[in-house]
Motif scaffolding. Structure first.
Motif, short mmCIF file in Angstrom:
data_model
loop_
_atom_site.label_atom_id
_atom_site.label_comp_id
_atom_site.label_asym_id
_atom_site.label_seq_id
_atom_site.Cartn_x
_atom_site.Cartn_y
_atom_site.Cartn_z
N ALA A 1 0.84 -1.19 0.00
CA ALA A 1 0.00 0.00 0.00
C ALA A 1 0.88 1.25 0.00
O ALA A 1 2.06 1.19 0.31
N SER A 2 0.26 2.36 -0.35
CA SER A 2 0.99 3.61 -0.55
C SER A 2 1.91 3.97 0.61
O SER A 2 3.07 4.31 0.40
N GLU A 3 1.39 3.89 1.82
CA GLU A 3 2.17 4.35 2.97
C GLU A 3 3.48 3.57 3.08
O GLU A 3 4.55 4.14 3.24
N PHE A 4 3.39 2.26 2.96
CA PHE A 4 4.57 1.39 3.05
C PHE A 4 5.56 1.69 1.93
O PHE A 4 6.77 1.70 2.14
N ILE A 5 5.04 1.96 0.75
CA ILE A 5 5.89 2.23 -0.41
C ILE A 5 6.68 3.53 -0.22
O ILE A 5 7.81 3.66 -0.68
N ASN A 6 6.09 4.48 0.50
CA ASN A 6 6.70 5.80 0.59
C ASN A 6 7.46 6.08 1.88
O ASN A 6 8.11 7.10 2.00
N ARG A 7 7.32 5.19 2.86
CA ARG A 7 7.99 5.46 4.13
C ARG A 7 9.39 4.87 4.16
O ARG A 7 9.62 3.77 3.68
N ASP A 8 10.31 5.60 4.77
CA ASP A 8 11.68 5.08 4.87
C ASP A 8 11.72 3.80 5.69
O ASP A 8 12.57 2.93 5.47
N ASP A 9 10.81 3.72 6.66
CA ASP A 9 10.79 2.51 7.49
C ASP A 9 9.96 1.43 6.80
O ASP A 9 9.58 0.44 7.41
N GLY A 10 9.66 1.64 5.54
CA GLY A 10 8.91 0.66 4.76
C GLY A 10 9.77 0.08 3.65
O GLY A 10 10.93 -0.28 3.86
N LEU A 11 9.20 0.06 2.45
CA LEU A 11 9.83 -0.62 1.33
C LEU A 11 11.24 -0.11 0.97
O LEU A 11 12.16 -0.92 0.84
N PRO A 12 11.43 1.21 0.79
CA PRO A 12 12.77 1.66 0.35
C PRO A 12 13.86 1.23 1.32
O PRO A 12 14.92 0.74 0.89
N GLY A 13 13.61 1.41 2.62
CA GLY A 13 14.61 1.04 3.61
C GLY A 13 14.83 -0.46 3.67
O GLY A 13 15.96 -0.93 3.86
N LEU A 14 13.72 -1.20 3.52
CA LEU A 14 13.81 -2.67 3.58
C LEU A 14 14.72 -3.19 2.47
O LEU A 14 15.61 -4.02 2.69
N GLU A 15 14.52 -2.67 1.25
CA GLU A 15 15.33 -3.12 0.12
C GLU A 15 16.80 -2.78 0.34
O GLU A 15 17.69 -3.56 0.02
N GLN A 16 17.01 -1.60 0.92
CA GLN A 16 18.38 -1.17 1.19
C GLN A 16 19.04 -2.07 2.24
O GLN A 16 20.17 -2.53 2.07
N ALA A 17 18.30 -2.35 3.32
CA ALA A 17 18.85 -3.12 4.43
C ALA A 17 19.24 -4.53 4.00
O ALA A 17 20.25 -5.07 4.45
N TYR A 18 18.43 -5.12 3.13
CA TYR A 18 18.71 -6.49 2.72
C TYR A 18 19.45 -6.55 1.38
O TYR A 18 19.71 -7.63 0.87
N GLY A 19 19.73 -5.39 0.80
CA GLY A 19 20.51 -5.34 -0.42
C GLY A 19 19.89 -6.06 -1.60
O GLY A 19 20.54 -6.85 -2.29
N PHE A 20 18.60 -5.83 -1.82
CA PHE A 20 17.95 -6.43 -2.99
C PHE A 20 16.85 -5.49 -3.46
O PHE A 20 16.57 -4.47 -2.82
N PHE B 1 12.76 -5.75 -5.09
CA PHE B 1 11.64 -6.49 -5.67
C PHE B 1 11.57 -6.16 -7.15
O PHE B 1 11.85 -5.03 -7.56
N SER B 2 11.21 -7.15 -7.98
CA SER B 2 11.25 -6.89 -9.41
C SER B 2 10.13 -5.95 -9.85
O SER B 2 10.23 -5.28 -10.87
N ASP B 3 9.05 -5.88 -9.06
CA ASP B 3 7.97 -4.97 -9.41
C ASP B 3 7.15 -4.68 -8.15
O ASP B 3 7.00 -5.53 -7.28
N VAL B 4 6.64 -3.45 -8.06
CA VAL B 4 5.78 -3.09 -6.94
C VAL B 4 4.37 -2.89 -7.44
O VAL B 4 4.12 -2.09 -8.34
N VAL B 5 3.43 -3.65 -6.89
CA VAL B 5 2.02 -3.51 -7.24
C VAL B 5 1.34 -2.70 -6.15
O VAL B 5 1.21 -3.17 -5.02
N GLU B 6 0.96 -1.45 -6.48
CA GLU B 6 0.41 -0.57 -5.45
C GLU B 6 -1.09 -0.77 -5.30
O GLU B 6 -1.85 -0.58 -6.25
N LEU B 7 -1.52 -1.15 -4.09
CA LEU B 7 -2.93 -1.47 -3.86
C LEU B 7 -3.42 -0.83 -2.58
O LEU B 7 -2.65 -0.40 -1.75
#
Lengths: 269, 311
Positions: free
Chosen positions: B178-197, B199-205
């Motif tokens: 969902a939008s909030e998770f996609i845009n929060r640093d403590d959400g998706l962007p930070g998660l991808e950075q922390a684990y160094g990967f 996701f091939s695509d983000v489906v916003e729902l």
């Protein structure tokens, strides 16, 4: 409500209710200065917005939504959504409107209009969610379905009213001159109905620009992405940019449609 | 004659009833908090999702039990809106989360959230005149989940496993969020950075559309750790093995002036908060989300069963 060509007497079998009217523009061909006013105002709004955003220290959340890449992508998606949904609406609604004004279909007319009116009464967001939950149908195509269902009614009703307010004497004269029914439709009815049909199209366009902000919830992008990102993270600046861009786009599209109306209207009307 | 006998009946019945009532008084429970909040008039607020509504209903029932009269304004859309309502006296209390307080209310980003998030948030928010009561033990944090069979087939237990898997299988790395998770640093962007990967695509729902879509449009999905629909939809929550996600402990928030006026509120809520563990909150959410019960009924029943209010 009555058709915008209010001066014309409407025949007894006209459709009433739900017809979109617009105040007719004072003159059909504006001066070029007149043509420039709105784009200049909208341009100034965008410039002001841009300078304001530039002047602010953006945090990482704001930067994610307020950068050239994200805004361009959202705008592009939004324009495509609006354009495609409007074209599909026209392809369905105008021929259907023509069909429903022919004597053959008099019987089923109220039924069809009733069904479409009910469909329009369902909020778009409900249709989108229904498609997503019941059919697991998401994304661009689902968004188009939702938008089209909503915009069909104004275009359809305006098409019907536009055709029906054409003076019966003119049609009779056409038949008397040996034109076939098809020719009368093409050469007389449709050109004379253009102003009213276009008023409906303009309305559909503007409705679609606004409604298209909702399709962010089903992965169809658009400016709704920016607005919802601002809402969910409590970043007012992001909300304002998304909402202002939507408003600017709606006004711009309405303005372009207005120009098209000026040029498509038959001379002498 | 008739009159007299009628009065006799009334008096007799009343007397009998009083006797009966006083006899079972010990069993059915005088509330320990009875009368603590007599005359208090408060308005309950909450966010729009089930858990927030249930927590506010629990609070409402407990305060009513102590004699307060509560107006129900639960189910306000959006964290920011309900917070605004609290600050402007529209509502008097609602439950919020430490992580949300840190990011959304205080405007921080969570690149370096402090270890003791509750302390940091409650101290900072005191300056805004908002008091955070002691938090409950439950935590409703972000997690990434997959379908159970998908996890089993590909040996996914942790986020690190997922990062490796997506690196090797580009075609199976879509995430629904969902939008909030996609845009929060403590959400998706930070998660991808922390684990160094990535996701091939983000489906916003919309948040509620994620659960049915995992295993359909996407392999991975953003979920809340206390959401009963994770179990109901047969999903496996991936372990956050690098401890990336910040804490989202739930706590009741109210204006300091309200607390000053009715300090008993903290005393009444403390034993209730204590009992709200992950398991309990998830169970209560599930009764609403998957079994279709009303939040207020679920709240009241739970409080009675736990002996926290008079039944």
């Amino acid at each position: 409500m009555s058709s915008s060509a209010a001066e014309n007497r409407t025949p007894e079998n006209s459709v009433d209710g739900g017809v979109v009217t617009q105040t007719p523009s004072a003159s059909h061909r504006r001066t070029w200065m007149g043509y420039l006013t709105i784009p200049v105002i909208l341009g100034l709004v965008c410039l002001g917005l841009f300078l304001y955003v530039q002047s602010r220290e953006l945090d990482s959340i704001e930067q994610r939504s307020l950068n050239v890449g994200a805004i361009t992508a959202a705008l592009q998606e939004h324009v495509v959504l609006t354009a495609v949904s409007t074209i599909v609406t026209l392809i369905i609604a105008v021929p259907l409107g023509i069909l429903l004004t022919r004597p053959l279909t008099r019987r089923i007319r109220p039924f069809i209009i009733g069904v479409l009116t009910i469909l329009q009464a369902v909020p778009t967001i409900a249709i989108l969610v229904l498609l997503a939950v019941a059919f697991l149908f998401l994304g661009f195509q689902a968004a188009i379905v939702g938008l089209v269902l909503y915009a069909i009614i104004p275009v359809l009703l305006n098409t019907m009213v536009g055709l029906e307010q054409v003076d019966g004497n003119v049609l009779e004269a056409g038949r008397g001159m040996g034109l076939s029914r098809m020719q009368v439709l093409r050469r007389l009815e449709l050109p004379l109905a253009v102003p009213v049909i276009l008023a409906g199209v303009r309305t559909a366009l503007v409705i679609n620009v606004g409604t298209a902000t909702l399709v962010t919830y089903i992965n169809a992008g658009g400016l709704g992405d920016i607005i919802v990102a601002g809402l969910s993270t409590n970043r007012v600046l992001v909300q304002i940019v998304g909402a202002a861009l939507t408003a600017v786009l709606a006004l711009l599209i309405d303005y372009i449609a207005g120009i098209a109306e000026d040029f498509l209207r038959p001379k002498g009307l | 004659m008739f009159r007299k006998s009628m009065w006799g009946t009334v008096v007799g019945t009343a007397a009998a009833a009083t006797l009966l009532l006083s006899a079972c008084g010990d069993g059915g429970g005088e509330s320990p908090n009875a009368g603590l909040l007599d005359g208090a008039e408060l308005t309950a607020g909450s966010k729009e999702f089930t858990e927030s509504i249930v927590l506010s209903q629990i609070t409402s029932k407990a305060l009513e039990d102590a004699g307060a009269s509560i107006e129900d304004q639960t189910g306000i859309s959006g964290s920011a809106t309900v917070r605004e309502a609290l600050e402007s006296d529209e509502v008097d209390f609602y439950w919020d989360y430490t992580g949300t307080g840190w990011v959304n209310i205080l405007g921080h980003t969570t690149k370096d959230a402090p270890k003791d998030l509750f302390k940091a948030v409650s101290e900072a928010d005191a300056k805004n005149g908002i008091s955070w009561l002691d938090p409950a033990p439950f935590e409703n944090t972000y997690r990434i989940a997959v379908k159970s069979d998908f996890a089993e087939k590909n040996g996914l237990e942790t986020m690190s496993d997922a990062a490796k898997f997506i690196g090797a299988n580009e075609d199976q790395g879509k995430v629904c969020a969902a939008s909030e998770f996609i845009n929060r640093d403590d959400g998706l962007p930070g998660l991808e950075q922390a684990y160094g990967f990535e996701f091939s695509d983000v489906v916003e729902l919309d948040l509620n559309l994620i659960y049915p879509q995992v295993g359909e449009k996407c392999q991975f999905g953003e979920v809340f750790s206390t959401d009963a629909r994770v179990k109901a939809n047969d999903m496996k929550v991936l372990e956050d093995d690098k401890d990336f996600f910040v804490q989202y402990q739930g706590a009741m928030t109210l204006r300091q002036e309200t607390l000053d006026e009715y300090p008993e509120i903290a005393k009444i809520m403390a034993p209730i908060s204590e009992k709200l563990t992950d398991e309990v909150v998830m169970e209560l959410n599930g009764r609403v989300d998957t079994e279709g019960e009303m939040p207020e009924d679920v709240a009241e029943e739970w409080l009675e069963d736990e002996g926290l209010i008079a039944s």
